[in-house]
Structures are given as C-alpha cells and as structure tokens.
Design a protein around this motif. Structure first.
Motif, PDB file in Angstrom:
ATOM      1  N   ALA A 366       2.940   7.512  -4.613  1.00  0.00           N
ATOM      2  CA  ALA A 366       1.973   6.430  -4.824  1.00  0.00           C
ATOM      3  C   ALA A 366       2.146   5.300  -3.825  1.00  0.00           C
ATOM      4  O   ALA A 366       1.175   4.624  -3.459  1.00  0.00           O
ATOM      5  CB  ALA A 366       2.099   5.893  -6.246  1.00  0.00           C
ATOM      6  N   ASN A 367       3.377   5.083  -3.361  1.00  0.00           N
ATOM      7  CA  ASN A 367       3.649   3.965  -2.452  1.00  0.00           C
ATOM      8  C   ASN A 367       3.770   4.392  -0.994  1.00  0.00           C
ATOM      9  O   ASN A 367       4.096   3.562  -0.141  1.00  0.00           O
ATOM     10  CB  ASN A 367       4.935   3.259  -2.879  1.00  0.00           C
ATOM     11  N   ASP A 368       3.508   5.651  -0.736  1.00  0.00           N
ATOM     12  CA  ASP A 368       3.597   6.125   0.650  1.00  0.00           C
ATOM     13  C   ASP A 368       2.553   5.409   1.513  1.00  0.00           C
ATOM     14  O   ASP A 368       1.357   5.414   1.192  1.00  0.00           O
ATOM     15  CB  ASP A 368       3.378   7.636   0.715  1.00  0.00           C
ATOM     16  N   PRO A 369       2.965   4.799   2.627  1.00  0.00           N
ATOM     17  CA  PRO A 369       2.023   3.979   3.408  1.00  0.00           C
ATOM     18  C   PRO A 369       0.869   4.772   4.016  1.00  0.00           C
ATOM     19  O   PRO A 369      -0.274   4.292   4.035  1.00  0.00           O
ATOM     20  CB  PRO A 369       2.905   3.353   4.489  1.00  0.00           C
ATOM     21  N   LEU A 370       1.123   5.973   4.513  1.00  0.00           N
ATOM     22  CA  LEU A 370       0.023   6.764   5.086  1.00  0.00           C
ATOM     23  C   LEU A 370      -0.902   7.294   3.998  1.00  0.00           C
ATOM     24  O   LEU A 370      -2.119   7.404   4.208  1.00  0.00           O
ATOM     25  CB  LEU A 370       0.564   7.920   5.922  1.00  0.00           C
ATOM     26  N   TYR A 371      -0.320   7.599   2.838  1.00  0.00           N
ATOM     27  CA  TYR A 371      -1.168   8.070   1.732  1.00  0.00           C
ATOM     28  C   TYR A 371      -2.080   6.952   1.249  1.00  0.00           C
ATOM     29  O   TYR A 371      -3.269   7.172   1.002  1.00  0.00           O
ATOM     30  CB  TYR A 371      -0.287   8.583   0.594  1.00  0.00           C
ATOM     31  N   LYS A 372      -1.556   5.742   1.149  1.00  0.00           N
ATOM     32  CA  LYS A 372      -2.358   4.607   0.712  1.00  0.00           C
ATOM     33  C   LYS A 372      -3.464   4.304   1.733  1.00  0.00           C
ATOM     34  O   LYS A 372      -4.605   4.056   1.359  1.00  0.00           O
ATOM     35  CB  LYS A 372      -1.463   3.371   0.520  1.00  0.00           C
ATOM     36  N   LEU A 373      -3.097   4.351   3.005  1.00  0.00           N
ATOM     37  CA  LEU A 373      -4.077   4.068   4.051  1.00  0.00           C
ATOM     38  C   LEU A 373      -5.175   5.128   4.067  1.00  0.00           C
ATOM     39  O   LEU A 373      -6.374   4.824   4.101  1.00  0.00           O
ATOM     40  CB  LEU A 373      -3.364   3.992   5.403  1.00  0.00           C
ATOM     41  N   SER A 374      -4.760   6.395   4.063  1.00  0.00           N
ATOM     42  CA  SER A 374      -5.714   7.503   4.102  1.00  0.00           C
ATOM     43  C   SER A 374      -6.624   7.493   2.876  1.00  0.00           C
ATOM     44  O   SER A 374      -7.839   7.709   2.983  1.00  0.00           O
ATOM     45  CB  SER A 374      -4.959   8.831   4.179  1.00  0.00           C
ATOM     46  N   SER A 375      -6.054   7.221   1.707  1.00  0.00           N
ATOM     47  CA  SER A 375      -6.855   7.190   0.478  1.00  0.00           C
ATOM     48  C   SER A 375      -7.885   6.067   0.523  1.00  0.00           C
ATOM     49  O   SER A 375      -9.013   6.233   0.055  1.00  0.00           O
ATOM     50  CB  SER A 375      -5.937   7.025  -0.739  1.00  0.00           C
ATOM     51  N   ALA A 376      -7.487   4.925   1.096  1.00  0.00           N
ATOM     52  CA  ALA A 376      -8.427   3.808   1.218  1.00  0.00           C
ATOM     53  C   ALA A 376      -9.619   4.197   2.093  1.00  0.00           C
ATOM     54  O   ALA A 376     -10.777   3.878   1.781  1.00  0.00           O
ATOM     55  CB  ALA A 376      -7.717   2.589   1.796  1.00  0.00           C
TER      56      ALA A 376
END
Length: 568
Positions: A366-376
C-alpha cells in the motif's frame, strides 16, 4: 428501454436469424453515424498458417525514417495459407486439415503498371472521420494532437538516449520506440495537413449553411439546436482532450507508469488471500511479472517517467490529484522523487517482486511509492464523471441528427459513410507525384531496386540489406520480374483512398489481376482520415513483381510460385 438497448436487441435478433446456427458470423454495423445499419455475413476460416515473410531488412526497409514517406523502397508483405477440413469447410486447427481451394483466386500480373492505369483496392479500412465537425478538427489540431506529439517526443527522446548507448537496449526497445514514433509522426502530419488545408474553416462554413437550413420553420424542431449542441460539446471538452493525450502519451511511453498498478492489483488479491487462494493465482502473477519485466531497462524507464511526469505536471491542466501534490512538494521536478522511488520500490525489478511473493505484506504494498504513483495515474485515466456521459449522449444525438440533416437537405448529393472495418472498394489510377531528385526512376510513380541499394547503410537498423539481395542486384539477376525497361520495380503510387486497416489489401488492375499490395500513404496527405485530398493523397504499394522476385529469386521458394496463376 433506452435507444441503445433497443438497437442492441435488434442486432442480436438479426445475428441469430442469419447465422444458420453458428455456420456464419453475422456483423451488424452502423453507417452514417447511426442513421443506417447494414449486416454482413461471413464464413470465417480460423486455421490460417504463416508460410513466410521477408527478412526485416527487406520487409521494413527504411524503418521509421521512411514511414509515411515517398520515395519508398519497402518489401512489405507476408504469405499465409488458409486451411479447411477435407470438404472445404472452416475447421479449428488439426493436422489433417488441407489447404483451402477457393472458387476463385486472383491471377497475378507480371505486365507491370503505367501512369494512368486503372487500379482498385478491396480491403477493410478501420476508421475515418470524414464527417467530423469543425469543432472536432479544431480540438484535435489545437488541443489533443499537440499534447500527443509532445508527450510522444518526450518519451522517444528519453528512450533514444539509452538505446544509442547499448545495442541490447536498442533491440529490446525497438518495437516500442517504433510504435510511439509512428503515431508521433502521424499526429504531427495531421496537424500540419489540417492546418494547411484550413479544414476546420471549410467545415465551419458548411455547418453555417446547414444551420441556416436547420433553423427554417419546417426543420427547426428536429435540427435547430444541432450545431449549437455540437459546438458546446467541443468547447467543454477541449481541455479534457489536452489532458488525456498528455496522460496517454506517458502511459504509452513509460512501462513503469502503468505496470506497477497492473501487477499490483493482482498482488493485492494475493496478499489478502489464504494459502489456497495464493497458490491458485501465483502462476498467473509470476507469468505477468516475467512478461512485464523481460525487456525492461530501469535507467531508461526512470528517465522516461521523470521527463513524462515533468511534462504532464506542467502542461496537462487538471492532472491526477496525487501527482499534483507531488509536483507541489518537488517544485514540478520529479527527478529526485522518481530516482528515490525506484530505489525503494518492490516494482523496480522482477527479482524484488518475486521476493515479495515469498513474504507478502499489505502495508508494504500500500505504501510502495511506484505503486501509489502508478495507481494515481491509472485511476485518473479510468476516471468517469457522470456529467461526461450526459455530454456524450447529447453530442452523439446531435451528431447523428447533423448527418441525417445533411443527407435530408441535399437528397441528390453523393455522400459516403465513414470507414468502420467493413469491406470497402476504392478505385482510381496509378498516379505519381512531381519529380523528386531522391528517386532514380524516370517518373515519380514507382521506385526501383537501384534506389533501394542507394539507401543501403551497412549495420544500420533501418537501411541495412541482406548480401544476397545486393548480389542479385549487382548481377542484374531479376528473372522474369524485371520491367520491360530493365529495372526491378519495388513500390508504386496510386490515388486510391485507404486508411489504417488497409495494409495488405490487394491492388487490382482492370482485368481483375493482382498488381500489388497496399501498405502505406504519403505524409503530404496525412489528414486523409478527415478529408480526402484528390491532388496530394496517394497510396503506396509494393509491386507484386518485387514480391515474386523476393519469393523466387531471393528465397528460392519456387514451390510457392508454382501454386500461382501468373499472367505474363
């Protein structure tokens, strides 16, 4: 029941009534923006096998540099064979299927082409927008396409920097770079051509005339608000079109803009599941990770994402909220943020992801920076505002009425429907362009093998050539495929009307004989999907004599030649 459901129900009935219990494939297609419908009945043969293709250095000679250009020297063709059951009926693949023997096949002409000769093309053009209103053209030229072009060029420049430094990287990214470059060149050509021809202004004049007719007493109730509604729709969606094209440009260019969200959604299910659930989806996840990261070069991906995010935050307007927060915190420069994210992300490599599968942790994901960016980014891409659907529905209704009104206001006029992937015929003639010093041919409607050899660059990805082809040229060993003037033809021009989807379509002469295969158009008429230019628009085709020469003299596949009906 709404109109779309009624239409869908009628289409389903027509398909069922005409398929003969599945023997035929029935397609119902909309024409004239939904004012007319026609159904097509096909018998599909699914056992289609590749026989052969020329090497890339022939089939894609000229690469991106020559794409949409003339003179052209590309041997763009491939050969397939259709198989059927022993009775000639469609059948799924089986070893005992036999080559189909059709009732008719095209004779192949070796007589060549001359300027002014009749030529027609049968094929399945994908989409045209010849009925597009002036507002739509303006939106593309001023908002959508410039964003597409800028985002594509940004990604291409970042890719090329690393591709030029490492041959392995160059090979791994060649296909992706080519896809981005193809549309970059296409969209810039569209901007240039539509601007040059003042297409929007011309359409606006036609719409003003229509609006006068529409607001006459007899027509006002049905058509009075059509142009107003169309113009309001485009005015309200111009900025959205700009944003969406910057965003799509990033997603097309950057693998790690989209990949973390795509794989991460599966990881969420995996992480939350029990042992049985995890074991069930583990093979699919591992396969997705292997496929996604097989050719990724992270330094390149880092730079592409940095450059695309910087451009998106600066130019796109109503950007994804999380990206806007990051831009504010980093003064619009994502360099340090992306580099740090890659250092700390499980999505930086297949190895890290496979390690995560061994020890899944919901908080880490949930806090992975690339996952957060990509999901956004993907959430913004998928965002659906209920008001947009209302706008779209109003626009579609007005657009349909506009086309209906144009047809009704000029009942003697000759109008054709936009392409929609159904079978179409275009007829015209072999027709060149003004003489070009880059073409060695005596007339600028064809090219020769001499011109191909003149472009040769040893070791160059776009302009290298097989030694055997050069030997055949040096020995003038053209067999029976040379023109009567002595040269070996490669490509030719005609003024036929084609678009995407027509590639590979047969070009046929007045005797019903195959003379070439269409594969491209010229950049001067890039606006062809919106407006057909009778003076400049050309179809580029590979001469069938060059195809046969490659099959016979270059490849030695005389068994294929023996199957053809050749007309000398």
């Amino acid at each position: 029941m709404n109109e779309k459901k009624i239409i869908a129900g009628e289409i389903a009935k027509i398909q069922k009534e005409n398929s003969e219990n599945g023997k035929y494939v029935v397609e119902v297609k909309s024409f004239y923006q939904g004012n007319e419908y026609y159904y097509f009945v096909y018998q599909d043969y699914n056992d289609v096998r590749l026989v052969g293709t020329p090497p890339n250095s022939i089939g894609k000679f000229g690469g991106d540099t020559d794409n949409w250009e003339w003179p052209r020297h590309t041997g763009d063709f491939s050969i397939f064979r259709v198989y059927a059951d022993k009775n000639g009926n469609p059948a799924e693949y089986a070893q005992d299927n036999v080559p189909l023997k059709p009732k008719h096949f095209l004779p192949v002409s070796l007589k060549g082409v001359q300027e002014g000769d009749f030529a027609m093309i049968l094929g399945y053009p994908g989409r045209t927008n010849r009925w597009m209103p002036a507002g739509g053209i303006n939106q593309n030229v001023k908002f959508a396409y410039p964003a597409w072009v800028e985002a594509s060029k940004t990604g291409m420049d970042a890719m090329k920097k690393f591709m030029d430094q490492d041959q392995a990287v160059k090979l791994n990214y060649a296909s992706k770079y080519s896809q981005v470059a193809n549309y970059w060149k296409n969209r810039q050509g569209m901007i240039d051509a539509l601007t040059l021809h003042k297409t929007a202004e011309s359409k606006a004049k036609d719409e003003a005339k229509f609006d006068k007719w529409a607001n006459k007493a007899a027509n006002k109730a049905e058509y009075g608000d059509v142009i107003k509604t169309i113009n309001e729709f485009y005015a309200s969606t111009n900025e959205k079109a700009r944003h969406d094209n910057y965003l799509m440009g990033m997603l097309r260019s950057s693998a790690i803009a989209a990949l973390p969200n795509t794989i991460g959604s599966g990881l969420e299910v995996y992480t939350a599941g029990d042992e049985a659930r995890r074991n069930a989806i583990l093979p699919r996840l591992k396969s997705a990770i292997d496929a996604g990261y097989e050719k990724i070069y992270m330094p390149l991906e880092e730079q592409v994402l940095i450059d695309e995010l910087n451009l998106y935050a600066k130019k796109a307007g109503n950007i994804a909220p999380y990206i806007a927060e990051l831009a504010a915190k980093n003064n619009g420069d994502f360099t340090a943020y992306v580099k740090e994210s890659v250092k700390n992300s499980i999505f930086a490599s297949a190895e890290r992801l496979n390690n995560y599968l061994e020890n899944p942790n919901a908080e880490i994901l949930a806090n992975d920076p690339l996952y957060k960016l990509s999901s956004a980014l993907l959430n913004r891409y998928r965002q659906v505002d209920p008001s947009w659907k209302t706008q779209d529905d109003k626009f579609e209704g007005a657009y349909r009425k506009y086309v209906a009104g144009v047809l009704a206001s000029n009942p003697k006029g000759k109008f054709y429907p936009d392409a929609n992937s159904t079978l179409r015929l275009t007829y015209g003639s072999i027709k060149g362009l003004p003489q070009d010093p880059r073409n060695d041919a005596d007339k600028n409607f064809y090219t020769t093998l001499k011109g191909t050899i003149a472009k040769y660059k040893k070791g160059d990805e776009e302009f290298d050539l097989p030694q055997r082809l050069m030997d055949l040229y040096n020995n003038k060993d053209y067999g029976r495929y040379a023109d009567k003037k002595g040269y070996l033809p490669v490509n030719f021009l005609s003024d036929n009307d084609i678009t995407g989807g027509n590639s590979g379509s047969p070009v046929i002469n007045g005797n019903g004989e195959l003379i070439g295969l269409a594969f491209d158009g010229n950049i001067e008429a890039m606006a062809g999907d919106v407006i057909f230019d009778h003076k400049l628009q050309r179809t580029i085709s590979v001469d069938i004599r060059y195809v046969l020469f490659i099959i016979d003299k270059f490849a030695g596949a005389t068994n294929i030649i023996d199957e053809l009906k050749i007309v000398e």
